[in-house]
Design a protein around this motif. Sequence first.
Motif, PDB file in Angstrom:
ATOM      1  N   ARG A 146       0.881  -1.178   0.000  1.00 56.22           N
ATOM      2  CA  ARG A 146       0.000   0.000   0.000  1.00 56.22           C
ATOM      3  C   ARG A 146       0.909   1.216   0.000  1.00 56.22           C
ATOM      4  O   ARG A 146       1.765   1.342   0.877  1.00 56.22           O
ATOM      5  N   GLU A 191       1.370   3.995   1.204  1.00 55.18           N
ATOM      6  CA  GLU A 191       0.937   4.856   2.310  1.00 55.18           C
ATOM      7  C   GLU A 191       1.491   6.263   2.105  1.00 55.18           C
ATOM      8  O   GLU A 191       2.656   6.435   1.739  1.00 55.18           O
ATOM      9  N   PHE A 221     -14.021  -8.151   9.013  1.00 60.00           N
ATOM     10  CA  PHE A 221     -15.178  -7.525   8.357  1.00 60.00           C
ATOM     11  C   PHE A 221     -16.180  -8.577   7.914  1.00 60.00           C
ATOM     12  O   PHE A 221     -15.789  -9.622   7.400  1.00 60.00           O
ATOM     13  N   ARG A 249       3.966   1.108  10.062  1.00 61.52           N
ATOM     14  CA  ARG A 249       3.230   1.609   8.890  1.00 61.52           C
ATOM     15  C   ARG A 249       4.180   1.616   7.706  1.00 61.52           C
ATOM     16  O   ARG A 249       4.907   2.563   7.469  1.00 61.52           O
ATOM     17  N   VAL A 263       8.296  -0.787  11.078  1.00 64.94           N
ATOM     18  CA  VAL A 263       7.430  -1.814  10.474  1.00 64.94           C
ATOM     19  C   VAL A 263       5.954  -1.608  10.787  1.00 64.94           C
ATOM     20  O   VAL A 263       5.104  -2.361  10.332  1.00 64.94           O
ATOM     21  N   ILE A 297      -4.655  -9.925   9.726  1.00 64.73           N
ATOM     22  CA  ILE A 297      -3.739  -9.712  10.862  1.00 64.73           C
ATOM     23  C   ILE A 297      -2.427  -9.172  10.305  1.00 64.73           C
ATOM     24  O   ILE A 297      -1.894  -9.707   9.324  1.00 64.73           O
ATOM     25  N   GLY A 298      -1.932  -8.104  10.911  1.00 65.33           N
ATOM     26  CA  GLY A 298      -0.674  -7.510  10.459  1.00 65.33           C
ATOM     27  C   GLY A 298       0.499  -8.251  11.084  1.00 65.33           C
ATOM     28  O   GLY A 298       0.967  -7.895  12.160  1.00 65.33           O
ATOM     29  N   PHE A 358       4.252  -4.770   3.494  1.00 67.88           N
ATOM     30  CA  PHE A 358       4.122  -5.431   4.795  1.00 67.88           C
ATOM     31  C   PHE A 358       3.516  -6.821   4.637  1.00 67.88           C
ATOM     32  O   PHE A 358       2.933  -7.152   3.608  1.00 67.88           O
ATOM     33  N   GLY A 412      -5.202  -6.237  14.146  1.00 64.38           N
ATOM     34  CA  GLY A 412      -6.053  -7.078  13.305  1.00 64.38           C
ATOM     35  C   GLY A 412      -7.365  -6.385  13.024  1.00 64.38           C
ATOM     36  O   GLY A 412      -7.755  -5.448  13.743  1.00 64.38           O
ATOM     37  N   HIS A 413      -8.018  -6.816  11.950  1.00 66.86           N
ATOM     38  CA  HIS A 413      -9.272  -6.168  11.554  1.00 66.86           C
ATOM     39  C   HIS A 413     -10.135  -7.207  10.851  1.00 66.86           C
ATOM     40  O   HIS A 413      -9.658  -7.880   9.934  1.00 66.86           O
ATOM     41  N   GLU A 452      -3.518  -0.974  16.081  1.00 64.64           N
ATOM     42  CA  GLU A 452      -4.404  -1.949  15.449  1.00 64.64           C
ATOM     43  C   GLU A 452      -3.560  -3.113  14.918  1.00 64.64           C
ATOM     44  O   GLU A 452      -2.707  -2.931  14.066  1.00 64.64           O
TER      45      GLU A 452
HETATM   46  P1  ATP Z   1      -4.698   1.080   9.313  1.00 67.35           P
HETATM   47  O1  ATP Z   1      -5.943   1.726   9.822  1.00 67.35           O
HETATM   48  O2  ATP Z   1      -3.634   0.890  10.365  1.00 67.35           O
HETATM   49  O3  ATP Z   1      -4.187   1.687   8.047  1.00 67.35           O
HETATM   50  P2  ATP Z   1      -6.238  -0.795   7.829  1.00 67.35           P
HETATM   51  O4  ATP Z   1      -7.576  -0.708   8.453  1.00 67.35           O
HETATM   52  O5  ATP Z   1      -5.951  -0.081   6.589  1.00 67.35           O
HETATM   53  O6  ATP Z   1      -5.127  -0.413   8.921  1.00 67.35           O
HETATM   54  P3  ATP Z   1      -6.594  -3.573   7.084  1.00 67.35           P
HETATM   55  O7  ATP Z   1      -6.877  -3.320   5.660  1.00 67.35           O
HETATM   56  O8  ATP Z   1      -7.692  -3.981   7.960  1.00 67.35           O
HETATM   57  O9  ATP Z   1      -5.816  -2.329   7.710  1.00 67.35           O
HETATM   58  O10 ATP Z   1      -5.374  -4.608   7.207  1.00 67.35           O
HETATM   59  C1  ATP Z   1      -5.285  -5.650   8.174  1.00 67.35           C
HETATM   60  C2  ATP Z   1      -4.101  -5.458   9.111  1.00 67.35           C
HETATM   61  O11 ATP Z   1      -2.905  -5.246   8.369  1.00 67.35           O
HETATM   62  C3  ATP Z   1      -4.208  -4.244  10.008  1.00 67.35           C
HETATM   63  O12 ATP Z   1      -4.969  -4.534  11.155  1.00 67.35           O
HETATM   64  C4  ATP Z   1      -2.764  -3.967  10.344  1.00 67.35           C
HETATM   65  O13 ATP Z   1      -2.362  -4.778  11.452  1.00 67.35           O
HETATM   66  C5  ATP Z   1      -2.023  -4.395   9.109  1.00 67.35           C
HETATM   67  N1  ATP Z   1      -1.648  -3.227   8.288  1.00 67.35           N
HETATM   68  C6  ATP Z   1      -2.464  -2.441   7.551  1.00 67.35           C
HETATM   69  N2  ATP Z   1      -1.781  -1.467   6.925  1.00 67.35           N
HETATM   70  C7  ATP Z   1      -0.476  -1.650   7.290  1.00 67.35           C
HETATM   71  C8  ATP Z   1       0.738  -0.964   6.973  1.00 67.35           C
HETATM   72  N3  ATP Z   1       0.742   0.084   6.165  1.00 67.35           N
HETATM   73  N4  ATP Z   1       1.900  -1.425   7.520  1.00 67.35           N
HETATM   74  C9  ATP Z   1       1.904  -2.501   8.338  1.00 67.35           C
HETATM   75  N5  ATP Z   1       0.796  -3.182   8.664  1.00 67.35           N
HETATM   76  C10 ATP Z   1      -0.385  -2.772   8.159  1.00 67.35           C
END
Ligand code: ATP
Length: 437
Positions: free
Chosen positions: A140, A142, A286, A151, A149, A317-318, A155, A283-284, A281
């Motif tokens: 991504r 960003e 949906f 953000r 590690v 899960i990150g 990843f 893990g997420h 965060e």
């Molecule tokens: P964030 O709000 O931190 O950007 P996200 O909601 O975009 O996260 P998800 O798409 O749900 O993230 O991705 C699942 C998991 O991947 C997240 O819970 C996080 O632990 C991890 N993750 C997401 N973006 C990153 C990133 N840029 N770098 C490292 N780990 C990430």
Amino acid sequence: MYLSKLFIPITKNLPSEAKIKSHQLMIQTGMIKQSSAGIYSWLPLGFKVMKKIEQIVREEQNFIGAQEMLMPTIQSSEIWKESGRYEDYGEEMLRIKDRQGREMLYGPTNEELITDVFRTSVKSYKSLPQLLYHIQWKFRDEIRPRFGVMRCKEFYMKDAYSFDLSDEDAKKSYNKMFYSYLKTFSRLGLKAIPMAAETGPIGGDLSHEFVILAETGESQIYADKRILQIDPSQYKFNDVSLQKMRKDFSTIYAVTDEKFKENEFNKQVSKENQMVAKGIEVGHIFYFSDKYSKPMNCLIDDKDGKKTSVKMGSYGIGVSRLVGASIEANFNNNIMKWPKTISPFDVVIIPSISKNNKENLIKAENVYKELKKQNIDVLLDDVDENMSNKFKKHDLIGVPYQIIIGSKSEKDNFEFKELNSKSEILSLEKIKSKLKL
Ligand code: ATP
Ligand code: MG
């Protein structure tokens, strides 16, 4: 492993952009090396920790019946055009062209790809439910990669996908993942709080973020403190118990800032139970029903032979973020102590050695061989350096147990120390049994 042979480029000079402890420590102990903004190489020490986290994640996914597979990192834009997300995803998506000029992308997530796999393979409700996952690099772009590690642009993520016939069944899959996540984080030595969350670009109406408390976290959280007291291990792995689990967690107020409303918070949570804190965060999850299956025509025959869109959820899960998150949660008073389950080594042997006295080193080598025979993963600090420097170094490397071979150790008894506690003099047999617990 002998420390003198380990590729562990310890540095004293920290990059100025390393603002938080985990980033500093990972650079300092040579766990990672930045290659460009938000992109890192994982060196042996960091890689070892990440692989241990990955394995725990994998075991807990397998436990709930999810099946591991592997999808590619590079995807075709076609499927993203079908779902309608190709434009929506915006600049976070890294877009690439192959030599034929075809539009490709480096996957930021895999809903489209898995839906495409599924629609060509499964046609009947009889093959449902299904839970599939993979652990794969994501990209991504960003806007502000930072905090090492935590953000990154590139990843490592575990992403799982559920497929069910009805809403009701899909929620059962969701609950299984909810359970698996709490179990995973607890095995990693982390207390993760599930928080009702907005669904963002993934879509849908049911979503939880799993957040661990840490001052350096980017998520703002508002919760009723009592949520920390629910013990996830009291729930059994069956549909009824898992439904109760999610209900118990959901009836206690816990939200991230996107869902926060001050008057609701004050109404639902008494002043003394209000917790306003920062979190990471990790893990997420949906549930988004037919958000992808409908536009992508992922249909199955239901019991009456009628075609219906499969109901889907996705669960991330990150894995690489968790390495940093674990440091944020466990680093204290300049000492890093890895949880046993993910420590890069089980124990470190620290002999006091000098040019003229190699006796302790010989003892240490014997202890090393003995422990190796027991399948204990040992690091031996055979570097010729004074003890106070050694201790400082090992406070940062964070192996939770130390066997110190110096003035206090006698013939077959050695000084054994758990980081952050007092040392004791123990026989090798006792040490072995302590390490195996
Ligand atoms: P964030 O709000 O931190 O950007 P996200 O909601 O975009 O996260 P998800 O798409 O749900 O993230 O991705 C699942 C998991 O991947 C997240 O819970 C996080 O632990 C991890 N993750 C997401 N973006 C990153 C990133 N840029 N770098 C490292 N780990 C990430
Ligand atoms: Mg994001």
